[in-house]
Design an enzyme around this catalytic site. Structure first.
Site: not given
Ligand code: SAJ
Length: 434
Positions: A206, A260
Site C-alpha cells: 500500500k 493519501c
C-alpha cells in the site's frame, strides 16, 4: 466460511462504501463511528460524503435493515477497522490514535474464531507490532484464538464503488488461515483478483503504491520548473516523451493533495529516515509546488501581487471531488493572501469549506466579476468545458493563469485573455524565483 455479522469501525470515505457494499451483499453490518454527527446523519438516512453512486447504495443498505449505524461496536464474526491515519503536522509522524482507540473498543467484544482486518493505511509492521498486542488484551492470542489480517483500501476517490468491486485486493494475514478467511470475506463482492500474502508485505504494498505515484508526480512537477526555465512547453514535451513505449510521465500541477499520497510516503520516512532520501525529496518537491504557482502568478500579474484581485477557480485536492483535505489549491490561495492579494474562490463542489478572508462561491460569475487575474487550479469538468469567451464576458480580468492545462490547447484568440501556463515560460525576461 459462515460470516453472518460484520462490525466496521469508521464510516468515512472507505468505511461507509465498504459497510454498505457488504450489507447489500447479504451480511448483517453494524457501522460504527465515534463522530455523533456522522451517526445521526446516517441514522436519518442522509449521506455525509459526496461520492458518485454512494447515496443509493447506502440508502439501499439502510432500508434493507442489513446496515445499522451506531456509536460503539458490538460482538460480530468479523471486525474491520477503516479509520483515518493522518500525520502530525509538526513532525509528519503517523497519528495512529484512531487505530489504537478502534482496536481498544473491539477488545471487550472479541470472541474465539473472530477475524479482525485493518484497512487503514499504516506504517510497516503496524498489524503485528501495534494491533495484535492491543487485541490480545482480550486474553485471546492472535493466530491461535482469533484471526488477524491487513487489507489495504486502494480505491480512487470519485470511483470508489466501482474500484471497490473491480480492483485487485491484497490480503495480508498474520498467518495463512487469517489470509484465507479474509479472502472468503471479500469474495462476497470483490470481482478482481484477491492476492494473499503476509501482513507486513500488504502494508508495504500500500505504501509503495502511493509513494511511487508521489515520486512520479514530483518528477513531472520538477520538469515543469525546468521547462519554464528553458522556454519549453512542458505539456507538449511530456506528450512527446510519453510516446516512448516505456515512459509514462504524469501531469504537473499546483502540488499533491488529499489524505493519501501527500501523507503515506512520510510513513516510510518516519520508519526508516536513514534510507529514504528520494522519498523525502519527492515530498519536498510536491509540497513546494504551490510556491512555484505563486511565482508564476506574480510574473503574470506584472511583478507584484499586493492588492491584486485574484479569482481562484477550483479548490478541491483534485478534479471532480468535494474533498478539500491537504488541497494544494487552498495552499495557493493562502500564499496569495500572505502576499497581500485579495482572493475570491470558486468551486462547484463547495461543501462547508471556509478560508479566512476569502469569499467562496459555488457559481463562477460572482467569483470572477471583479478580478484582475483568473487563476485555474483544478481541472474540474466544469472548467474543462468552459468557453474562454464566455468566461471573459463574466470578468474584467484579462490575465488568465492556468496551472492544470485546461486552456493549453484551446483557441483563445479574440477572447481578450493573455494566457500564462504552468510549465511554459510565458515571461522569459523574468526567471523562476527558486
Ligand atoms: N496529481 C497530479 N498529477 C497527476 C496525478 C495526480 O498532480 O498526474 C495530484 C492530484 O491532483 C491530487 C494528488 O495528486 O492532488 C493525488 O491524486 P490521485 O488521483 O493521484 O490520488 P488519490 O489521493 O485520489 O488516491 C490515491 C490512489 N493511489 C494511487 O493511484 C497509487 C488510490 O488508488 C488510493 O486508494 C488512494 O490514494 C488512497 O486512499 O491511498
Amino acid at each position: 466460511m459462515g460470516f453472518k455479522k460484520l462490525c466496521i469501525l469508521g464510516l468515512g470515505y472507505i468505511g461507509l462504501p465498504t459497510a454498505s457494499t457488504f450489507a447489500t451483499h447479504g451480511l448483517q453490518v453494524v457501522g460504527v463511528d465515534n463522530n455523533p454527527r456522522v451517526v445521526e446523519c446516517l441514522q436519518a438516512g442522509q449521506v455525509h460524503i459526496h461520492e458518485p453512486g454512494l447515496r443509493s447504495v447506502v440508502l439501499e443498505a439502510l432500508q434493507s435493515g442489513n446496515l445499522r449505524v451506531q456509536s460503539a461496536p458490538e460482538p460480530a464474526d468479523v471486525f474491520i477497522i477503516a479509520v483515518p491515519t493522518p500525520f502530525y503536522p509538526d513532525n509528519k509522524n503517523a497519528d495512529m490514535r484512531a487505530v489504537i482507540s478502534a482496536a481498544e473498543s473491539i477488545v471487550p467484544h472479541l470472541r474465539p474464531g473472530n477475524l479482525v482486518i485493518l484497512e487503514s493505511t499504516s506504517p510497516p509492521r503496524t498489524t503485528v507490532d501495534l494491533l495484535a498486542p492491543i487485541l490480545e488484551r482480550s486474553e485471546l492470542t492472535a493466530g491461535a484464538d482469533f484471526h488477524l489480517a491487513y487489507s489495504p483500501e486502494r480505491v480512487l476517490p470519485g470511483r470508489i464503488l466501482e474500484e471497490l468491486i473491480h480492483n485487485a485486493r491484497v490480503i495480508g494475514g498474520i498467518d495463512q488461515v487469517s489470509a484465507e478467511m479474509g479472502r472468503d470475506l471479500y469474495r462476497l463482492f470483490v470481482q478482481g483478483d484477491i492476492i494473499l500474502t503476509e501482513a507486513t508485505t500488504a502494508e508495504m504494498v500500500k505504501l509503495m503504491e502511493n509513494t511511487s505515484r508521489d515520486i512520479n508526480i514530483a518528477i513531472a512537477n520538477e520538469f515543469s520548473r525546468l521547462a519554464d526555465r528553458f522556454g519549453v512547453d512542458v505539456w507538449e514535451a511530456i506528450q512527446i516523451a510519453n510516446l516512448h513505449p516505456r515512459v509514462k510521465i504524469l501531469k504537473p500541477g499546483p502540488g499533491v493533495g488529499g489524505h493519501c499520497i501527500s501523507v503515506d510516503p512520510w510513513f516510510f520516512v518516519e520508519a526508516a529516515p536513514d534510507i529514504t532520501t528520494l522519498i523525502a525529496a519527492a515530498r519536498h518537491v510536491n509540497d513546494s509546488q504551490p510556491h512555484f504557482v505563486i511565482d508564476l502568478v506574480r510574473r503574470a500579474a506584472g511583478g507584484q501581487l499586493h492588492g491584486k484581485r485574484i479569482a481562484a477557480l477550483g479548490l478541491s485536492f483534485k478534479p471532480d471531488v468535494d474533498d478539500f483535505r491537504e488541497s494544494p489549491a487552498v495552499e495557493v490561495v493562502k500564499l496569495l493572501q500572505a502576499e497581500g492579494a485579495v482572493v475570491s474562490g470558486y468551486d462547484p463542489y463547495l461543501n462547508g469549506l471556509s478560508i479566512d478572508g476569502v469569499d467562496l462561491y459555488k457559481e463562477l460569475a460572482p467569483a470572477v466579476a471583479a478580478a484582475d487575474v483568473v487563476l485555474v487550479l483544478v481541472a474540474h469538468q466544469e472548467l474543462c468545458s468552459l468557453d474562454p469567451r464566455a468566461l471573459r464576458r463574466l470578468t474584467q480580468a484579462h490575465i488568465l493563469v492556468d496551472t492544470v492545462n485546461v486552456f493549453g490547447s484551446r483557441d483563445l484568440d479574440g477572447s481578450g485573455f493573455e494566457l500564462y501556463r504552468l510549465g511554459v515560460n510565458c515571461c522569459p525576461s523574468k526567471t523562476l524565483a527558486r
